[in-house]
Design an enzyme around this catalytic site. Structure first.
Site, PDB file in Angstrom:
ATOM      1  N   GLY A  22       0.811  -1.207   0.000  1.00 19.07           N
ATOM      2  CA  GLY A  22       0.000   0.000   0.000  1.00 19.07           C
ATOM      3  C   GLY A  22       0.848   1.261   0.000  1.00 19.07           C
ATOM      4  O   GLY A  22       1.897   1.339  -0.649  1.00 19.07           O
ATOM      5  N   SER A  23       0.418   2.250   0.748  1.00 22.26           N
ATOM      6  CA  SER A  23       1.052   3.574   0.703  1.00 22.26           C
ATOM      7  C   SER A  23       2.438   3.618   1.330  1.00 22.26           C
ATOM      8  O   SER A  23       3.111   4.652   1.243  1.00 22.26           O
ATOM      9  CB  SER A  23       0.142   4.601   1.380  1.00 22.26           C
TER      10      SER A  23
END
Length: 631
Positions: free
Chosen positions: A327-328
């Protein structure tokens, strides 16, 4: 008419004949004696050493002596793996009579399981009838006392002392230290039989497996005179003591490890704390875990079945083989790659409207906030986790340059840590997809790769290693667990030599500073704001929340719409931000967000690390040129 006179004997002729026969017989005897003497000389002189050795082999038994296995400590001397005295029931089949009857009667005094009997029958095949075979291991004091009272009723059964491996901290270090187990056929195929003569156990997983040669030591032997039945007679004739294995001191801090495990509160996931300056692993936690002591002397079928049936798979080493969508947490790495490639400058801005479109396509790629964040630069994009900035950057970069740039941080390959069985994760690339799916690469896949989604797969250790490289201003270090060794109980502890320094993968220091400031903004006012409150050092971090299920509009396709089941959540951080001495990665398999679930665990790890770090900094030598070790 017969003559009345007998013929006269020819004595001279008979004497000559006798003489010739006697001479021939004498010559035959001489030849036989000569042959016998020649053979005797051959056996007693020429082949003396060979037959003497064979004779001694029949008369003298060389019995191997297993070495004491080396101990394992944490960086502060806390014992993680030891050898403890224990007692076992040992049966001599020749003296015990009918074994089935024996087991039935003995089971009423000391509990004997079917697993114990099965293990006994396997071991018995490799021993002589007059040799003792272990039946029941690790007797309690109460069991020893009960048997001692009834000892007279069980001829051929004895309580025998022995050393067994023990892990005092149990499940906390199972995935790192590992465990030893009985040598099986697979082990025999890879081990030196001479080196393991007399040894019954070998490292199966973790440190116990990777450093088996250091921990095992060298076997000794003793020579014992035996009779025709190979029964020992008298005291040993000679003895060479075995050489114990080396004691290992790991980089892990057991106090930090315990705090990290407790911080999970039983939730499935993993955490790694690493010193970015030298790659030393300070804590390495996988939850749930298991008790390695169950495996030392053979785990029961019931216990093993229970471990296999547990929903969260405690036997899975999430640190090395856990599969997480980052993810981020990828955004700082993607941002740095864009700066290094010259595709962006720190002050360049991108307009976030809440949706991003690939030119010529109608599919929208969303931001986390409806309506978007407006115009943002690199630091704001990292701090507020603005997807549009990274969608655009990844598309401009293209998958080939994207993969090459991110590969420099070690994604898509094992880190090289001193453990067996590490996974490599997945670094999205055109070549990987062609090999895996026999399909071409599409621009939309590049876009979502920019925010750590799509084909991305990382292990917690891999992400921690990449974060350590980033925190160390682009200078890679190999994560490792061995810090020092001790070759004898009276010998000093010797630190392992440091790996030669490597060149930084970051060409412009200003690019690192821009990304670092963005990560500082995450904790100061961004997605993890408030995490650094009352902490004496500035923390640089990044949250990550990866969807586990897809959705259309606001409708989730998972069988449960519970927010806590929708995402894998992660958090990465390092501190002090300008001179990092610790980097932490936390990954949870289910949660609402990296900020609300994973970040608080990381903060507890930092709080537990802090007192020791402050103490080390206070005592840091002021002499120029003195090298100071990591925490």
């Amino acid at each position: 008419m017969r003559s009345a006179f007998k013929p006269i004997k020819e004595n001279r002729h008979e004497y000559a004949l006798f003489r010739r026969r006697a001479l021939a017989g004498f010559l035959i005897i001489v030849v036989c004696l000569a042959a016998l003497a020649t053979r005797f000389h051959y056996l007693q002189v020429v082949r003396h050493d060979v037959f003497s050795a064979r004779s001694d082999a029949n008369r003298i038994l060389t019995r191997p002596l297993a070495p004491a296995r080396g101990l394992i400590y944490d960086r502060n001397g806390v014992l993680l793996a030891e050898n403890v005295a224990a007692f076992r029931l040992e049966v001599t089949p020749e003296q015990a009579g009918k074994l089935d009857d024996l087991f039935a009667r003995l089971g009423r005094i000391v509990p004997i399981s079917e697993d114990d009997i099965a293990r006994f029958n396997v071991l018995r095949k490799g021993k002589r009838s007059y040799q003792g075979v272990p039946l029941r291991l690790k007797l309690s004091e109460e069991e020893i006392a009960r048997f001692s009272i009834n000892r007279w009723a069980f001829p051929g059964v004895d309580v025998v002392p022995y050393l067994t491996r023990s892990y005092p901290l149990g499940a906390e270090f199972a995935h790192t230290v590992g465990y030893v187990g009985r040598i099986d056929n697979d082990d025999l195929a890879r081990l030196d039989k001479d080196a393991y003569a007399g040894t019954t156990h070998v490292g199966k997983t973790g440190i116990e497996r990777f450093y088996e040669e250091r921990l095992h030591g060298e076997p000794g032997y003793e020579k014992i005179e035996v009779n025709a039945d190979h029964r020992p007679i008298g005291e040993p004739l000679a003895r060479v003591a075995p050489k114990p294995g080396e004691n290992l001191h790991l980089t892990i801090d057991s106090d930090l490890q315990q705090v990290a495990e407790a911080a999970f509160g039983g939730r499935a996931g993993a955490a790694v704390a690493i010193d970015p300056r030298n790659g030393e692993i300070l804590a390495m936690v996988g939850v749930p875990s298991y008790d390695p002591n169950l495996f030392v002397n053979g785990i029961s079928k019931a216990d093993y079945a229970a471990l296999l049936e547990t929903p969260h798979k405690p036997l899975l080493n999430r640190l090395l083989r856990g599969t997480y969508t980052p993810g981020s947490t990828m955004k700082p790495f993607v941002a740095l790659a864009g700066l290094e490639l010259g595709l962006r400058k720190p002050g360049d801005t991108v307009l976030s409207t809440g949706e991003f479109f690939i030119p010529g396509q109608s599919r929208a790629y969303r931001d986390d906030v409806r309506g978007g964040f407006g115009r943002v630069d690199l630091q704001q994009a990292i701090a507020r986790s603005v997807n549009t900035y990274f969608y655009s950057l990844a598309l401009d970069m293209g998958i080939d340059r994207f993969s090459a740039a991110l590969g420099k941080f070690g994604f898509g390959k094992p880190t090289g840590i001193d453990l067996v069985g590490e996974g490599s994760g997945v670094l999205p690339s055109r070549e990987w997809k062609r090999t895996r799916y026999k399909q071409p690469w599409f621009p939309g896949e590049t876009v979502i790769a920019g925010i750590g989604q799509g084909y991305w797969v990382v292990t917690p250790l891999q992400l921690a290693s990449a974060l350590a490289t980033l925190a160390n201003r682009g200078v890679p270090t190999v994560p490792h667990l061995l810090r020092a060794v001790q070759t004898g109980i009276e010998r000093p502890v010797e630190l392992i030599g440091k790996a030669p320094p490597q060149a930084s993968i970051i060409e412009k220091p200003a690019n690192w500073e821009a990304v670092q400031q963005g990560m500082v903004g995450v904790v100061a006012a961004g997605t993890a704001r408030g995490l650094g409150n009352d902490f004496p050092y500035v923390i640089a971090g990044k949250t990550g929340t990866a969807e586990r299920y897809s959705r259309n509009d606001e409708t989730w396709t998972s069988i449960s719409a519970s927010p806590i089941e929708r995402h894998q959540v992660l958090f990465e951080c390092f501190t002090p931000a300008d001179d990092p001495r610790i980097a932490v990665v936390v990954a949870l398999e289910a949660g609402r967000s990296g900020a609300s679930d994973a970040a608080p665990i990381a903060r507890k790890i930092l709080d537990a690390w802090l007192p020791g770090d402050l103490e080390r900094q206070a005592s840091r030598p002021a002499v120029a040129g003195v090298a100071v070790g990591g925490p």
